[in-house]
Write a protein that holds these residues in place. Structure first.
Motif: not given
Length: 121
Positions: A52, A96, A98, A107-111
């Motif tokens: 982060r 992954n 954010d 914010y969203n998580h993407y894979w």
């Protein structure tokens, strides 16, 4: 939308090294955390490492001292350097992120699609 392109997986002998890369592209306004998860057959997906900002990192206890996560802001790319690999590191590794997309509000998580890492002699 977001595209995550992973690379660097493969077959390696115990004690060997691999470097995974994940490049993020698309309508990304801001990236917060980036990380790697893994899932072995019959097991749940688990966090391997995350980064982060530029320096705040955390690792699963099982990989501390062997794996290093890093990030290239300019390229929106996250890396996972894996050293001293063990057979128990065998899994599909998933990137992954954010992210806040252009025009988005949260914010969203993407894979990523996952890359296979096999440690075997």
């Amino acid at each position: 939308q977001v595209q995550l392109v992973e690379s660097g997986g493969g077959l390696v002998q115990p004690g060997g090294s691999l470097r995974l890369s994940c490049a993020a592209s698309g309508s990304i306004f801001s990236l917060n955390a980036m990380g790697w998860y893994r899932q072995a057959p019959g097991k749940e997906r688990e966090l391997v490492a995350a980064i982060r900002g530029g320096t705040s990192t955390n690792y699963a206890d099982s990989v501390k001292g062997r794996f290093t996560i890093s990030r290239d802001y300019a390229k929106n790319t996250v890396y996972l350097q894996m050293n001293s690999l063990k057979p128990e590191d065998t899994a599909v590794y998933y990137c992954n992120i954010d992210a806040l997309l252009v025009g988005g509000y949260t914010y969203n998580h993407y894979w990523g699609q996952g890359t296979q890492v096999t440690v075997s002699s």
